[in-house]
Design a protein around this motif. Sequence first.
Motif, PDB file in Angstrom:
ATOM      1  N   LEU A 164       0.787  -1.227   0.000  1.00  0.00           N
ATOM      2  CA  LEU A 164       0.000   0.000   0.000  1.00  0.00           C
ATOM      3  C   LEU A 164       0.826   1.288   0.000  1.00  0.00           C
ATOM      4  O   LEU A 164       0.412   2.266  -0.620  1.00  0.00           O
ATOM      5  CB  LEU A 164      -0.967  -0.003   1.187  1.00  0.00           C
ATOM      6  CG  LEU A 164      -2.099  -1.039   1.096  1.00  0.00           C
ATOM      7  CD1 LEU A 164      -2.981  -0.959   2.319  1.00  0.00           C
ATOM      8  CD2 LEU A 164      -2.932  -0.825  -0.166  1.00  0.00           C
TER       9      LEU A 164
ATOM     10  N   ALA B 262      -4.950  -5.411  -2.128  1.00  0.00           N
ATOM     11  CA  ALA B 262      -4.225  -4.152  -2.342  1.00  0.00           C
ATOM     12  C   ALA B 262      -4.621  -3.487  -3.650  1.00  0.00           C
ATOM     13  O   ALA B 262      -3.886  -2.637  -4.160  1.00  0.00           O
ATOM     14  CB  ALA B 262      -2.719  -4.401  -2.312  1.00  0.00           C
ATOM     15  N   ALA B 263      -5.790  -3.862  -4.191  1.00  0.00           N
ATOM     16  CA  ALA B 263      -6.193  -3.357  -5.507  1.00  0.00           C
ATOM     17  C   ALA B 263      -6.363  -1.839  -5.518  1.00  0.00           C
ATOM     18  O   ALA B 263      -6.165  -1.199  -6.567  1.00  0.00           O
ATOM     19  CB  ALA B 263      -7.489  -4.031  -5.943  1.00  0.00           C
ATOM     20  N   CYS B 264      -6.715  -1.246  -4.366  1.00  0.00           N
ATOM     21  CA  CYS B 264      -6.901   0.211  -4.347  1.00  0.00           C
ATOM     22  C   CYS B 264      -5.599   0.951  -4.651  1.00  0.00           C
ATOM     23  O   CYS B 264      -5.631   2.113  -5.057  1.00  0.00           O
ATOM     24  CB  CYS B 264      -7.450   0.652  -3.009  1.00  0.00           C
ATOM     25  SG  CYS B 264      -6.379   0.282  -1.608  1.00  0.00           S
ATOM     26  N   GLN B 265      -4.464   0.298  -4.464  1.00  0.00           N
ATOM     27  CA  GLN B 265      -3.179   0.878  -4.834  1.00  0.00           C
ATOM     28  C   GLN B 265      -2.689   0.333  -6.178  1.00  0.00           C
ATOM     29  O   GLN B 265      -2.185   1.079  -7.010  1.00  0.00           O
ATOM     30  CB  GLN B 265      -2.140   0.566  -3.747  1.00  0.00           C
ATOM     31  CG  GLN B 265      -0.696   0.895  -4.117  1.00  0.00           C
ATOM     32  CD  GLN B 265      -0.443   2.370  -4.203  1.00  0.00           C
ATOM     33  OE1 GLN B 265      -0.788   2.994  -5.196  1.00  0.00           O
ATOM     34  NE2 GLN B 265       0.168   2.943  -3.175  1.00  0.00           N
TER      35      GLN B 265
ATOM     36  N   TRP C 185      -4.332  -1.106  -8.818  1.00  0.00           N
ATOM     37  CA  TRP C 185      -5.061  -0.861 -10.064  1.00  0.00           C
ATOM     38  C   TRP C 185      -4.795   0.533 -10.632  1.00  0.00           C
ATOM     39  O   TRP C 185      -4.435   0.663 -11.808  1.00  0.00           O
ATOM     40  CB  TRP C 185      -6.556  -1.085  -9.852  1.00  0.00           C
ATOM     41  CG  TRP C 185      -7.340  -0.951 -11.132  1.00  0.00           C
ATOM     42  CD1 TRP C 185      -8.121   0.085 -11.523  1.00  0.00           C
ATOM     43  CD2 TRP C 185      -7.367  -1.898 -12.203  1.00  0.00           C
ATOM     44  NE1 TRP C 185      -8.652  -0.140 -12.770  1.00  0.00           N
ATOM     45  CE2 TRP C 185      -8.205  -1.361 -13.216  1.00  0.00           C
ATOM     46  CE3 TRP C 185      -6.780  -3.138 -12.413  1.00  0.00           C
ATOM     47  CZ2 TRP C 185      -8.467  -2.032 -14.402  1.00  0.00           C
ATOM     48  CZ3 TRP C 185      -7.034  -3.812 -13.602  1.00  0.00           C
ATOM     49  CH2 TRP C 185      -7.864  -3.251 -14.572  1.00  0.00           C
ATOM     50  N   PRO C 186      -4.940   1.603  -9.869  1.00  0.00           N
ATOM     51  CA  PRO C 186      -4.626   2.918 -10.441  1.00  0.00           C
ATOM     52  C   PRO C 186      -3.149   3.063 -10.807  1.00  0.00           C
ATOM     53  O   PRO C 186      -2.817   3.766 -11.759  1.00  0.00           O
ATOM     54  CB  PRO C 186      -5.020   3.908  -9.340  1.00  0.00           C
ATOM     55  CG  PRO C 186      -5.082   3.100  -8.095  1.00  0.00           C
ATOM     56  CD  PRO C 186      -5.475   1.726  -8.495  1.00  0.00           C
ATOM     57  N   THR C 187      -2.265   2.388 -10.049  1.00  0.00           N
ATOM     58  CA  THR C 187      -0.846   2.439 -10.411  1.00  0.00           C
ATOM     59  C   THR C 187      -0.613   1.766 -11.752  1.00  0.00           C
ATOM     60  O   THR C 187       0.189   2.233 -12.567  1.00  0.00           O
ATOM     61  CB  THR C 187       0.007   1.766  -9.321  1.00  0.00           C
ATOM     62  OG1 THR C 187      -0.227   2.423  -8.077  1.00  0.00           O
ATOM     63  CG2 THR C 187       1.484   1.850  -9.666  1.00  0.00           C
TER      64      THR C 187
END
Length: 593
Positions: free
Chosen positions: A81, A127-130, A132-134
């Motif tokens: 994260l 940890a997709a909230c970090q 995916w946008p990355t």
Amino acid sequence: WGAWGAWWLARVLGVSRVGAMLAGIAWSGSGFQLIHLSHQWAYTVGSWMPWAWGLAWRVSRGVDGWRGALGLACVLAVQVLPGHFQMAFITQVTVLVIGVMAVVGERGWWRRVMGLLLALGLMFPMAACQLWPTWELARRAEMDRTYEYLSGFAAHWVHLATYVAPGLFHWSPLWRPIAWDPLRTSPEEHLGYIGLVPLALAVVAAWVGWRRDRGTRALLLVAGVSLFLSLGPNVPGFSELIRLPGFSFFRAPARWGAATMLAGAVLAGIGVDRIVREARSRWTFLFVSLAALVIPFLVIGVVEFCLALTSSRPPEWATEVLRWINIIAPLPEGTGLGDTMAWARRQTNNPIVETALLRKGLNPVATFAGTRGAIYVEAMIESAIVAVLMMGMVGYARRGGRRVFAGCLLALTVVDLGLVGRHRQIEDAPLRPLTEQSPVLARLGELTRETGGRTLDGLGNLGMVAGASPVMSYRTLDIEADRGLHLDLQGQNRMRNPGVLNGREGIPTVLIFDFADVRHLVDQPGRNGYGLNLGTNEEVATRERLEDPALTSWLYGKRALAGSYAVDPGFLIRVTRQPSSRALLGDSDVGRE
């Protein structure tokens, strides 16, 4: 948190409380943590590594079932994260190595390995909230990760001497032009040190326990693999390795040394228990202490030998010696040993070296050859004292009790790492906004509100610190533009010429290093020598000189304000009559024009 994690990992592997305490101290005070003290990712991400290793070991040994796998997935997700994916990738690879070593040769091994794979798989959605946008951002900013890029900032064989003498190549900034720059790396990326006592204890653990203890073998394998990977292009197989997913994403292979030092720290904890119980293992401890005295002399002897060989036209035998040196410790292509040693004899033009010398209160135009005696003494004196004390402790251990001996080992480790930490100086200031302490930063903030525009300075980011808009930032994202945008060259861009790169789908893209809308220039005459200029004097509306001791001390250290090599704290701020040209992206026709 990292020290506690190393303590817990050692306890998971059956180490005593004293040994676990030494492991935590050695890991949290290691060279990796020290040089990356100013990098938040080093501790926000790296501190989770021992926790992941301990959970991986418990899952692989069958101590924890699916709950342990879920806990490991949570640790790996939390580690991702903060956003430094290289350290997370290093942890994931070493987790697999530890897991395989924990189950190899046992029945039902595949079920335990499946638990590790399940944890790694669960980490991605958690940890997709970090992630995916990355991933979306990375697709937009996709660049060619060439061999030249991925091979930068790797440890070299000669740098491994810092495992016994941290002052070599580090304490003096004059090492940089001869021991780091020619090898395409920097001292800010590698300091292989966990303390002389922990290193000797790790060797004791490896020598005595690699056959009888599975945990020792796992840590040895992790240490060997990570040490090999930290050398990057300086070992065979690097060209093939960087074609693999994960390994092809990140440069700075020297950061694999974090895993090497963590494994060494935990091995040191195991070594404490071995050396206290088994008197014969103390001979191994004594041998490492002696090697710590000899190796720095050998390294300095090689440096002196190279200086002597390149001081004049070398004879035929010297040419042969130089050839063998290049075979054993090759320099990057296009770099010769003679060129490297030439930097030792002349003043470097590297502003980083100059600033570091000023911070130490030394002559900013000093040369390595002219001051190498003091450099050698500074690099060796502390390690030599610790090595001598270690040899004395071996003799005392025969008469003293086990607890006293273990306590002496722990105390000397704290002293050793404390002495090393003293060389990592950090400037402090009152806890107030920087614009309230620095006249230059305060004035930049005012000018931005009054005139708008952006700030250009030799460091690139003074405007950002002042809350204004800088020209440069440490990282940039270049996104391709659609056809139809034009390049506005009104007033001409005098700062840098545009370059043409091939875009996706065969559309050439013009990239301008964006010096658009520049209104303010900050310079320190006679110090940084950048000579910032946007054009003729008529384009400058105002000039303003400000005395700023606070900013000067932050840039060059408090010693730079007094003494023989004091820095003039004056700064020059220039405001242009109108913003410089606005540079946009364009198609190939505009680019050729």
